[in-house]
Design a protein around this motif. Structure first.
Motif, PDB file in Angstrom:
ATOM      1  N   LYS A   1      11.345  -3.513   8.866  1.00 25.21           N
ATOM      2  CA  LYS A   1      12.705  -4.047   8.711  1.00 25.21           C
ATOM      3  C   LYS A   1      13.186  -3.582   7.330  1.00 25.21           C
ATOM      4  O   LYS A   1      12.376  -3.044   6.569  1.00 25.21           O
ATOM      5  N   PRO A   2      14.444  -3.752   7.025  1.00 19.95           N
ATOM      6  CA  PRO A   2      14.886  -3.239   5.714  1.00 19.95           C
ATOM      7  C   PRO A   2      14.301  -4.055   4.549  1.00 19.95           C
ATOM      8  O   PRO A   2      15.008  -4.762   3.845  1.00 19.95           O
ATOM      9  N   CYS A   3      13.009  -3.970   4.401  1.00 25.22           N
ATOM     10  CA  CYS A   3      12.316  -4.651   3.306  1.00 25.22           C
ATOM     11  C   CYS A   3      11.239  -3.694   2.791  1.00 25.22           C
ATOM     12  O   CYS A   3      10.275  -3.390   3.509  1.00 25.22           O
ATOM     13  N   LEU A   4      11.420  -3.205   1.589  1.00 20.22           N
ATOM     14  CA  LEU A   4      10.510  -2.210   1.030  1.00 20.22           C
ATOM     15  C   LEU A   4       9.133  -2.815   0.753  1.00 20.22           C
ATOM     16  O   LEU A   4       9.047  -4.006   0.410  1.00 20.22           O
ATOM     17  N   PRO A   5       8.083  -2.016   0.870  1.00 18.57           N
ATOM     18  CA  PRO A   5       6.755  -2.515   0.485  1.00 18.57           C
ATOM     19  C   PRO A   5       6.759  -3.023  -0.958  1.00 18.57           C
ATOM     20  O   PRO A   5       6.035  -3.972  -1.280  1.00 18.57           O
ATOM     21  N   ASP A   6       7.581  -2.419  -1.792  1.00 14.60           N
ATOM     22  CA  ASP A   6       7.700  -2.856  -3.193  1.00 14.60           C
ATOM     23  C   ASP A   6       8.165  -4.317  -3.270  1.00 14.60           C
ATOM     24  O   ASP A   6       7.687  -5.097  -4.091  1.00 14.60           O
TER      25      ASP A   6
ATOM     26  N   ALA B   1       5.365  -6.649  -2.015  1.00 14.70           N
ATOM     27  CA  ALA B   1       4.328  -6.804  -3.042  1.00 14.70           C
ATOM     28  C   ALA B   1       4.857  -7.657  -4.205  1.00 14.70           C
ATOM     29  O   ALA B   1       4.157  -8.546  -4.704  1.00 14.70           O
ATOM     30  N   ALA B   2       6.091  -7.395  -4.606  1.00 21.56           N
ATOM     31  CA  ALA B   2       6.682  -8.157  -5.720  1.00 21.56           C
ATOM     32  C   ALA B   2       6.738  -9.645  -5.391  1.00 21.56           C
ATOM     33  O   ALA B   2       6.466 -10.502  -6.241  1.00 21.56           O
ATOM     34  N   ALA B   3       7.058  -9.927  -4.117  1.00 20.14           N
ATOM     35  CA  ALA B   3       7.131 -11.334  -3.697  1.00 20.14           C
ATOM     36  C   ALA B   3       5.763 -12.012  -3.844  1.00 20.14           C
ATOM     37  O   ALA B   3       5.684 -13.185  -4.229  1.00 20.14           O
ATOM     38  N   SER B   4       4.691 -11.265  -3.567  1.00 21.09           N
ATOM     39  CA  SER B   4       3.347 -11.830  -3.695  1.00 21.09           C
ATOM     40  C   SER B   4       3.050 -12.176  -5.150  1.00 21.09           C
ATOM     41  O   SER B   4       2.563 -13.269  -5.459  1.00 21.09           O
TER      42      SER B   4
ATOM     43  N   PHE C   1       1.479  -3.450 -14.586  1.00 19.74           N
ATOM     44  CA  PHE C   1       0.525  -2.403 -14.233  1.00 19.74           C
ATOM     45  C   PHE C   1      -0.078  -2.648 -12.848  1.00 19.74           C
ATOM     46  O   PHE C   1      -0.064  -1.757 -11.991  1.00 19.74           O
ATOM     47  N   TYR C   2      -0.565  -3.864 -12.634  1.00 18.47           N
ATOM     48  CA  TYR C   2      -1.204  -4.154 -11.343  1.00 18.47           C
ATOM     49  C   TYR C   2      -0.184  -4.204 -10.209  1.00 18.47           C
ATOM     50  O   TYR C   2      -0.521  -3.881  -9.068  1.00 18.47           O
ATOM     51  N   TYR C   3       1.033  -4.561 -10.525  1.00 19.59           N
ATOM     52  CA  TYR C   3       2.073  -4.539  -9.496  1.00 19.59           C
ATOM     53  C   TYR C   3       2.308  -3.105  -9.015  1.00 19.59           C
ATOM     54  O   TYR C   3       2.305  -2.836  -7.804  1.00 19.59           O
ATOM     55  N   PHE C   4       2.475  -2.184  -9.957  1.00 18.92           N
ATOM     56  CA  PHE C   4       2.741  -0.802  -9.561  1.00 18.92           C
ATOM     57  C   PHE C   4       1.531  -0.180  -8.860  1.00 18.92           C
ATOM     58  O   PHE C   4       1.685   0.597  -7.912  1.00 18.92           O
ATOM     59  N   MET C   5       0.345  -0.546  -9.308  1.00 16.82           N
ATOM     60  CA  MET C   5      -0.868  -0.060  -8.633  1.00 16.82           C
ATOM     61  C   MET C   5      -0.916  -0.591  -7.192  1.00 16.82           C
ATOM     62  O   MET C   5      -1.281   0.126  -6.264  1.00 16.82           O
ATOM     63  N   SER C   6      -0.535  -1.843  -7.026  1.00 17.29           N
ATOM     64  CA  SER C   6      -0.558  -2.466  -5.689  1.00 17.29           C
ATOM     65  C   SER C   6       0.456  -1.793  -4.769  1.00 17.29           C
ATOM     66  O   SER C   6       0.169  -1.545  -3.591  1.00 17.29           O
ATOM     67  N   VAL C   7       1.632  -1.504  -5.303  1.00 11.72           N
ATOM     68  CA  VAL C   7       2.657  -0.833  -4.495  1.00 11.72           C
ATOM     69  C   VAL C   7       2.134   0.540  -4.051  1.00 11.72           C
ATOM     70  O   VAL C   7       2.294   0.941  -2.889  1.00 11.72           O
ATOM     71  N   TYR C   8       1.472   1.224  -4.964  1.00 12.09           N
ATOM     72  CA  TYR C   8       0.910   2.540  -4.641  1.00 12.09           C
ATOM     73  C   TYR C   8      -0.108   2.404  -3.499  1.00 12.09           C
ATOM     74  O   TYR C   8      -0.067   3.157  -2.517  1.00 12.09           O
TER      75      TYR C   8
ATOM     76  N   GLU D   1      14.295  11.878   6.249  1.00 12.43           N
ATOM     77  CA  GLU D   1      12.917  11.435   6.480  1.00 12.43           C
ATOM     78  C   GLU D   1      12.835   9.914   6.388  1.00 12.43           C
ATOM     79  O   GLU D   1      13.553   9.295   5.604  1.00 12.43           O
ATOM     80  N   PHE D   2      11.950   9.346   7.177  1.00 10.24           N
ATOM     81  CA  PHE D   2      11.761   7.892   7.166  1.00 10.24           C
ATOM     82  C   PHE D   2      11.107   7.443   5.859  1.00 10.24           C
ATOM     83  O   PHE D   2      10.177   8.080   5.380  1.00 10.24           O
ATOM     84  N   GLU D   3      11.584   6.344   5.322  1.00 10.10           N
ATOM     85  CA  GLU D   3      10.855   5.695   4.223  1.00 10.10           C
ATOM     86  C   GLU D   3      10.732   4.228   4.593  1.00 10.10           C
ATOM     87  O   GLU D   3      11.740   3.549   4.846  1.00 10.10           O
ATOM     88  N   LEU D   4       9.500   3.760   4.685  1.00 11.88           N
ATOM     89  CA  LEU D   4       9.256   2.386   5.153  1.00 11.88           C
ATOM     90  C   LEU D   4      10.100   1.357   4.415  1.00 11.88           C
ATOM     91  O   LEU D   4      10.160   1.372   3.189  1.00 11.88           O
ATOM     92  N   GLY D   5      10.721   0.489   5.179  1.00 15.50           N
ATOM     93  CA  GLY D   5      11.462  -0.613   4.579  1.00 15.50           C
ATOM     94  C   GLY D   5      12.799  -0.236   3.965  1.00 15.50           C
ATOM     95  O   GLY D   5      13.476  -1.087   3.385  1.00 15.50           O
TER      96      GLY D   5
END
Lengths: 259, 307
Positions: free
Chosen positions: A85-90, A93-96, A244-251, B70-74
Motif C-alpha cells: 500500500k502507499p506506505c514506504l518501508p522507511d 520502520a520509523a513507526a517501530s 544509525f540503527y534506523y537507517f541500517m534497519s531500512v536498508y 519501475e516499482f518502488e515498494l510503498g
C-alpha cells in the motif's frame, strides 16, 4: 506526522496493548507504585531503590516491545499488507522506532510525575536530591533509546531469542576484552597483523554497539560529581545511534525477502 | 501498461549451493483496462510473477514497469493498487473493522466509516465487524481481504486466488463487482486455479509452466486454439457417411457422430443432397480448461518451485 506513520504507530500500540507480556510488566509497575506509596505513607525512607526498579521495569517494557514489534510482522508476513500500500518501508520502520521510544518516554514521564509529587510531599524520604533524580531520569531515557535501537535493528533480520543473546554477548566488556587481547598479541608477525585486523574490526563494533548498564547509570547519578557534560555527549550519542540503527534497519528491510 | 520484461527469478539457499528457478525470461504485457489471468499448475511461477508485478520480489534479471516507471515498494504508485494475497496475512490481533480502518487508511484517500460499513455489509461481515481476525473463519478472512482490496476502488487490482473459501453468494457478488470495476476501466490481474471463473472474467491470459510463459494471448484465441466440434444425430443408416464424421455409430435408424466446426456447411449440404432428417446438432466448443490441458499436456513432469 504523516498518515502512514501515525497509523503504523497506532497499529503497534494496539498490538502491544493486547499483548499479555507487556501488560504483565505494566502490572508489576503498578504494583511497585503501590509499594512506594505505602512506604511513603508509613514514613519509610530511601525510596530511591524503588524508583531505580521502576526505571528498570520501564526499560524491560521498552525492550520487550522492541523485541516483538518488528519480528512478528516479518514472521507472520503481515508487513506484506503494509508495503503493498502507499506506505514506504522507511515509514514502517520509523513507526517501530518511534513506538518503542514513545512507550519509553510516556512510562518515564509517568515515573517523573510520580517522583515530582513525592519530592513535593516528602523530600526527605526520597533518599536523593532532585538534580540526582533528573540526571538518572535523562540517562535512563537515553539508555533505553540506545539499547532498544540496537535490539530493534537486530530483530529486523533475526528472531528475538538470538537477538537478545547477541545483545548480551555483544556488550562492551566482552568486546573490550577481545580488543585488548588482539591489540596486545605478541606472537609472530603474520599472526600479529591478523590479530590487529580482528582487533580493528572489533573496535568498529565497539564504536557501534551501545553500552547499557542501569546500575552504572544509577551509580553515576548518585555520585557527588554528576558528569553533566558526559550526559550531554551521551544524549547526542543516543540520537546518533537511533539514526544509525534506523537507517541500517531500512536498508535491511528493503533487501530482505518479505513474501 | 504494466510490463514484465525478460524477468528471471531464482531462489538460492543460504549458502547459494542450490538454486531453484522460479521464473525464466518471462515477459508479460498487461494493458490498462485488461482483466488479465495468470494460469498454471502449482509451482508454475504464477505467484512469483505476481510478487514481481507487485514489487515484492526484485528479479535477478529483467525489469518490471508500470507506465514505464519501475516499482518502488510503498511508493505513491501504490495509491492506485489493491492487493488480495493468497494467504490471509492480516494483523490478527485487530478486529475486522479496525483492520479495514488501518488498511484503507494507508491510502492517501479518505475512506469514511460509512464506506467501511457499506463494504462490510456487502461482504456479509457487518455483524461480525468487532470480531478479532484471529477468531474469524477462513472465508471471513477472505471476505475481509476482498473488502480491503476494493474499498478504495483502485485502478489496478491484484487478486491471488480470489474466490478461495468464499460462499457462492459472495462469490457471485464479488464477480459482479469485478465486472463493474472492469467496465469502469480498472485493470484486474487474477491468479486462479478456477478456470471457469477466469473464463468468465478475463479478456487476456497467460499460461505459465515451469517458470516460463507457454502462451500469452486474448482469452478468446486461447479457447479457440483447438477447434469446436458438432455432435450430430441424423436418420440415414443406409447412406454412405462422410469422411469427416468421426466416432460414428448407429442406433436403430439413427446415426450419431461428431463433425469439425468448419465442416458444418458441408454436412448440411450432405443432408440436403440425400434428403436426410437432422435430429440433433450440438456445438461443443473448447473451454479454457480443455485448452489448458491441451497446452500443458505433453510437457514433462519436471518439478519447479514457486515462492
Amino acid at each position: 506526522m504523516n498518515r502512514q506513520l501515525r497509523l503504523n504507530i497506532w497499529l503497534n500500540l494496539v498490538y502491544l496493548g493486547r499483548n499479555y507480556l507487556i501488560m504483565a510488566v505494566l502490572g508489576i509497575m503498578a504494583l511497585l507504585f503501590i509499594v512506594i506509596l505505602s512506604m511513603f505513607s508509613s514514613g519509610g525512607r530511601g525510596a530511591a531503590g524503588m524508583f531505580i526498579q521502576l526505571h528498570s521495569l520501564v526499560s524491560a517494557a521498552a525492550f520487550l516491545a522492541a523485541v516483538m514489534i518488528v519480528h512478528n510482522p516479518i514472521k507472520d508476513r503481515t508487513v506484506k499488507m503494509i508495503i503493498t500500500k502507499p506506505c514506504l518501508p522507511d515509514e514502517w520502520a520509523a513507526a517501530s522506532f518511534l513506538t518503542v521510544n514513545l512507550i519509553s518516554i510516556v512510562l518515564h514521564l509517568i515515573i517523573l510525575v510520580f517522583a515530582v509529587i513525592m519530592f513535593a510531599a516528602r523530600p526527605d524520604a526520597m533518599g536523593m536530591d532532585p538534580s540526582t533524580y533528573i540526571y538518572i531520569w535523562i540517562s535512563s531515557v537515553m539508555a533505553v533509546m540506545v539499547f532498544s535501537s540496537l535490539l530493534l535493528f537486530l530483530t529486523f533480520f533475526m528472531p528475538p531469542v538470538p537477538a537478545v543473546a547477541m545483545m548480551i554477548l555483544l556488550n562492551n566488556v566482552v568486546i573490550a576484552r577481545i580488543m585488548d587481547y588482539c591489540f596486545n598479541y605478541t606472537g609472530g608477525m603474520i599472526m600479529g597483523i591478523f590479530y590487529k585486523i580482528i582487533g580493528a574490526v572489533f573496535y568498529i563494533i565497539y564504536l557501534v554497539v551501545p553500552y547499557f548498564s542501569m546500575e552504572n547509570i544509577m551509580q553515576a547519578g548518585q555520585s557527588a560529581d554528576k558528569d553533566w557534560p558526559h550526559l550531554a555527549v551521551f544524549t547526542a550519542y543516543g540520537f546518533v545511534t537511533l539514526g544509525f540503527y534506523y537507517f541500517m534497519s531500512v536498508y535491511v528491510v528493503k533487501k530482505r525477502n518479505l513474501i | 501498461m504494466i510490463q514484465l520484461n525478460n524477468v528471471s527469478v531464482y531462489f538460492d539457499n543460504l549458502f547459494k549451493s542450490t538454486r531453484v528457478k522460479a521464473l525464466e525470461d518471462v515477459s508479460l504485457t498487461i494493458n490498462r483496462g485488461d482483466c488479465f489471468a495468470m494460469i498454471g499448475q502449482n509451482g508454475a511461477g504464477k505467484s512469483t510473477a505476481m510478487y514481481c508485478l507487485l514489487g515484492l520480489i526484485k528479479p535477478q534479471k529483467g525489469s518490471v514497469t508500470i507506465d514505464g516507471m519501475e516499482f518502488e515498494l510503498g511508493s505513491s504508485m501504490y495509491n492506485n493498487i489493491g492487493y488480495l494475497p493468497e494467504e490471509p496475512h492480516y494483523h490478527d490481533f485487530l478486529t475486522i473493522d479496525e483492520a479495514l480502518y488501518f488498511y484503507s487508511g494507508l491510502y492517501n484517500k479518505t475512506v469514511t466509516k460509512q464506506q467501511r460499513d457499506e463494504i462490510l455489509g456487502e461482504m456479509g461481515l457487518f455483524d461480525q465487524r468487532y470480531t478479532r481476525i484471529k477468531k474469524c473463519s477462513k472465508g471471513m478472512k477472505q471476505k475481509l481481504g476482498i473488502a480491503q482490496a476494493i474499498i478504495t476502488e483502485p485502478d489496478i487490482l491484484f487478486l491471488d486466488e480470489p474466490t478461495r473459501g468464499l460462499d457462492p453468494i459472495i462469490s457471485r457478488y464479488f464477480k459482479q463487482r469485478l465486472i463493474n470495476m472492469k467496465q469502469k476501466g480498472s485493470t484486474i490481474i487474477i491468479n486462479s486455479h478456477v478456470l471457469s471463473e477466469v473464463e468468465s472474467l478475463a479478456n487476456r491470459a497467460v499460461i505459465i509452466d515451469k517458470g516460463r510463459v507457454v502462451l500469452q494471448d486474448e482469452l478468446i484465441n486461447i479457447t479457440n486454439s483447438g477447434e469446436g466440434r458438432y455432435q450430430v444425430e441424423y436418420e440415414g443408416k443406409d447412406v454412405k457417411r462422410p469422411a469427416y464424421l468421426k466416432n460414428s455409430r448407429t442406433t436403430g435408424a439413427l446415426v450419431t457422430g461428431s463433425i469439425p466446426e468448419d465442416e458444418f456447411h458441408e454436412f448440411m449440404m450432405f443432408l440436403n443432397k440425400n434428403k436426410l432428417k437432422l435430429h440433433k446438432c450440438l456445438l461443443n466448443r473448447m473451454t479454457l480448461e480443455d485448452s489448458f490441458f491441451n497446452i500443458i499436456k505433453g510437457d514433462s513432469n519436471e518439478p519447479s518451485t514457486e515462492a
